[in-house]
Design a protein around this motif. Sequence first.
Motif, PDB file in Angstrom:
ATOM      1  N   LEU A  78      47.679  36.084  37.342  1.00 54.06           N
ATOM      2  CA  LEU A  78      47.891  37.533  37.425  1.00 54.06           C
ATOM      3  C   LEU A  78      49.355  37.902  37.190  1.00 54.06           C
ATOM      4  CD1 LEU A  78      45.637  38.547  40.452  1.00 54.06           C
ATOM      5  CD2 LEU A  78      45.204  38.927  38.036  1.00 54.06           C
ATOM      6  N   SER A  79      50.267  37.063  37.675  1.00 48.35           N
ATOM      7  CA  SER A  79      51.693  37.341  37.489  1.00 48.35           C
ATOM      8  C   SER A  79      52.099  37.228  36.025  1.00 48.35           C
ATOM      9  CB  SER A  79      52.532  36.390  38.344  1.00 48.35           C
ATOM     10  OG  SER A  79      52.256  36.589  39.711  1.00 48.35           O
ATOM     11  N   CYS A  80      51.568  36.218  35.335  1.00 49.97           N
ATOM     12  CA  CYS A  80      51.869  36.074  33.896  1.00 49.97           C
ATOM     13  C   CYS A  80      51.334  37.263  33.107  1.00 49.97           C
ATOM     14  CB  CYS A  80      51.269  34.777  33.362  1.00 49.97           C
ATOM     15  SG  CYS A  80      52.081  33.296  33.986  1.00 49.97           S
ATOM     16  N   VAL A  81      50.107  37.685  33.431  1.00 54.02           N
ATOM     17  CA  VAL A  81      49.527  38.863  32.766  1.00 54.02           C
ATOM     18  C   VAL A  81      50.355  40.102  33.089  1.00 54.02           C
ATOM     19  CG1 VAL A  81      47.489  40.352  32.628  1.00 54.02           C
ATOM     20  CG2 VAL A  81      47.204  37.880  32.700  1.00 54.02           C
ATOM     21  N   THR A  82      50.819  40.215  34.338  1.00 56.97           N
ATOM     22  CA  THR A  82      51.620  41.375  34.748  1.00 56.97           C
ATOM     23  C   THR A  82      52.936  41.441  33.978  1.00 56.97           C
ATOM     24  OG1 THR A  82      50.662  41.281  36.957  1.00 56.97           O
ATOM     25  CG2 THR A  82      52.710  42.503  36.732  1.00 56.97           C
ATOM     26  N   ILE A  83      53.582  40.306  33.789  1.00 58.01           N
ATOM     27  CA  ILE A  83      54.841  40.288  33.036  1.00 58.01           C
ATOM     28  C   ILE A  83      54.601  40.696  31.585  1.00 58.01           C
ATOM     29  CG2 ILE A  83      56.646  38.750  32.138  1.00 58.01           C
ATOM     30  CD1 ILE A  83      56.453  37.263  34.871  1.00 58.01           C
ATOM     31  N   TRP A 107      46.655  48.538  35.745  1.00 54.39           N
ATOM     32  CA  TRP A 107      46.880  47.127  36.063  1.00 54.39           C
ATOM     33  C   TRP A 107      47.665  46.935  37.355  1.00 54.39           C
ATOM     34  CZ3 TRP A 107      44.928  42.608  35.058  1.00 54.39           C
ATOM     35  CH2 TRP A 107      45.627  41.467  35.467  1.00 54.39           C
ATOM     36  N   ILE A 108      48.671  47.779  37.588  1.00 52.46           N
ATOM     37  CA  ILE A 108      49.487  47.643  38.801  1.00 52.46           C
ATOM     38  C   ILE A 108      48.619  47.832  40.046  1.00 52.46           C
ATOM     39  CG2 ILE A 108      51.352  48.724  40.156  1.00 52.46           C
ATOM     40  CD1 ILE A 108      52.291  46.828  37.914  1.00 52.46           C
ATOM     41  N   PHE A 109      47.723  48.824  40.022  1.00 50.44           N
ATOM     42  CA  PHE A 109      46.822  49.024  41.168  1.00 50.44           C
ATOM     43  C   PHE A 109      45.915  47.804  41.367  1.00 50.44           C
ATOM     44  CE2 PHE A 109      47.673  53.630  40.525  1.00 50.44           C
ATOM     45  CZ  PHE A 109      48.123  53.898  41.810  1.00 50.44           C
ATOM     46  N   PHE A 110      45.385  47.266  40.284  1.00 48.39           N
ATOM     47  CA  PHE A 110      44.524  46.085  40.367  1.00 48.39           C
ATOM     48  C   PHE A 110      45.310  44.876  40.879  1.00 48.39           C
ATOM     49  CE2 PHE A 110      43.032  42.176  38.254  1.00 48.39           C
ATOM     50  CZ  PHE A 110      41.775  42.079  38.819  1.00 48.39           C
ATOM     51  N   ASN A 115      46.578  40.959  45.227  1.00 43.67           N
ATOM     52  CA  ASN A 115      47.624  40.318  46.037  1.00 43.67           C
ATOM     53  C   ASN A 115      47.417  40.556  47.527  1.00 43.67           C
ATOM     54  OD1 ASN A 115      49.178  38.953  44.126  1.00 43.67           O
ATOM     55  ND2 ASN A 115      50.228  40.826  43.543  1.00 43.67           N
ATOM     56  N   ILE A 116      46.944  41.742  47.895  1.00 43.94           N
ATOM     57  CA  ILE A 116      46.660  42.019  49.305  1.00 43.94           C
ATOM     58  C   ILE A 116      45.544  41.112  49.805  1.00 43.94           C
ATOM     59  CG2 ILE A 116      45.704  43.750  50.883  1.00 43.94           C
ATOM     60  CD1 ILE A 116      47.243  45.868  49.214  1.00 43.94           C
ATOM     61  N   VAL A 117      44.479  40.963  48.990  1.00 44.42           N
ATOM     62  CA  VAL A 117      43.351  40.095  49.372  1.00 44.42           C
ATOM     63  C   VAL A 117      43.828  38.648  49.532  1.00 44.42           C
ATOM     64  CG1 VAL A 117      41.134  39.146  48.600  1.00 44.42           C
ATOM     65  CG2 VAL A 117      41.611  41.590  48.331  1.00 44.42           C
ATOM     66  N   PHE A 148      56.729  54.336  44.363  1.00 43.66           N
ATOM     67  CA  PHE A 148      57.869  55.167  43.957  1.00 43.66           C
ATOM     68  C   PHE A 148      57.994  55.221  42.443  1.00 43.66           C
ATOM     69  CE2 PHE A 148      62.393  55.249  42.731  1.00 43.66           C
ATOM     70  CZ  PHE A 148      62.734  56.520  43.176  1.00 43.66           C
ATOM     71  N   TRP A 149      57.938  54.055  41.785  1.00 46.24           N
ATOM     72  CA  TRP A 149      58.125  54.015  40.332  1.00 46.24           C
ATOM     73  C   TRP A 149      56.920  54.566  39.574  1.00 46.24           C
ATOM     74  CZ3 TRP A 149      62.849  53.883  39.031  1.00 46.24           C
ATOM     75  CH2 TRP A 149      63.784  53.095  39.706  1.00 46.24           C
ATOM     76  N   ILE A 150      55.716  54.391  40.132  1.00 48.34           N
ATOM     77  CA  ILE A 150      54.510  54.898  39.465  1.00 48.34           C
ATOM     78  C   ILE A 150      54.571  56.415  39.332  1.00 48.34           C
ATOM     79  CG2 ILE A 150      52.014  55.250  39.846  1.00 48.34           C
ATOM     80  CD1 ILE A 150      52.534  52.620  38.539  1.00 48.34           C
ATOM     81  N   PHE A 151      55.248  57.081  40.260  1.00 48.19           N
ATOM     82  CA  PHE A 151      55.438  58.536  40.157  1.00 48.19           C
ATOM     83  C   PHE A 151      56.066  58.895  38.814  1.00 48.19           C
ATOM     84  CE2 PHE A 151      58.589  61.970  40.672  1.00 48.19           C
ATOM     85  CZ  PHE A 151      57.738  63.028  40.928  1.00 48.19           C
ATOM     86  N   PHE A 152      57.130  58.188  38.421  1.00 50.65           N
ATOM     87  CA  PHE A 152      57.793  58.437  37.137  1.00 50.65           C
ATOM     88  C   PHE A 152      56.866  58.102  35.965  1.00 50.65           C
ATOM     89  CE2 PHE A 152      61.364  57.873  40.030  1.00 50.65           C
ATOM     90  CZ  PHE A 152      62.199  58.910  39.662  1.00 50.65           C
TER      91      PHE A 152
END
Length: 196
Positions: A78-83, A107-110, A115-117, A148-152
């Motif tokens: 997931l981290s590689c896909v996120t990058i 993707w950020i929400f997913f 990560n929480i799970v 905070f950043w998702i707001f922008f």
Amino acid sequence: MNRGGFSMKQKRWCGMTAKIGAVLSGVFTIVATNLYLIFEGKYIRSSNCTDFNPRNKSINILINHFVICWSFNIVLFLSCVTIIISCLFIYSVYAQICRGVATYIIWIFFYETVNIVVQILSNNDNNVREVRVMRWFGLVSRIFMHCFWIFFVIIYAHIIYENKSKGNIISYNRRISTGNEEFSRRKSRIINFTRH
């Protein structure tokens, strides 16, 4: 005067325009994901998965065991896909591609949900209370910063969408007006031809 479809006076939040905030969101995600992998790697890998008998176990226990045993692989993937998505997102911000920005938001929400799970399931194995507290502090801090950043990012996605829709309306009106001009020219030619 307009630059790249945006007016010269842009709204600012915390001293940043939506575009700058969106770019910084992508940069933050890349840095935070790398730090997360460095810090979490040794704690996630420490789970013991060799002594487990899957017989007569409920589905919930099997799923929990799978997530715990494969947590590092899940987080690494997931981290590689996120990058990769973050890099494409930064390009989408500069190229004003609305789909790329929307993909990043989803993707950020997913990513944070997974990560929480993983955190809930893998944190139970750690007996050291300080480590558990630090892991939760890191995760919660990152989630708040992403909010905070998702707001922008959402504001910038809205700006891109409005500009694209305005551009489509303008080009549609131009096509209609050029079509009407062409029709009037042909009509005048036909009238002139019939008179001769």
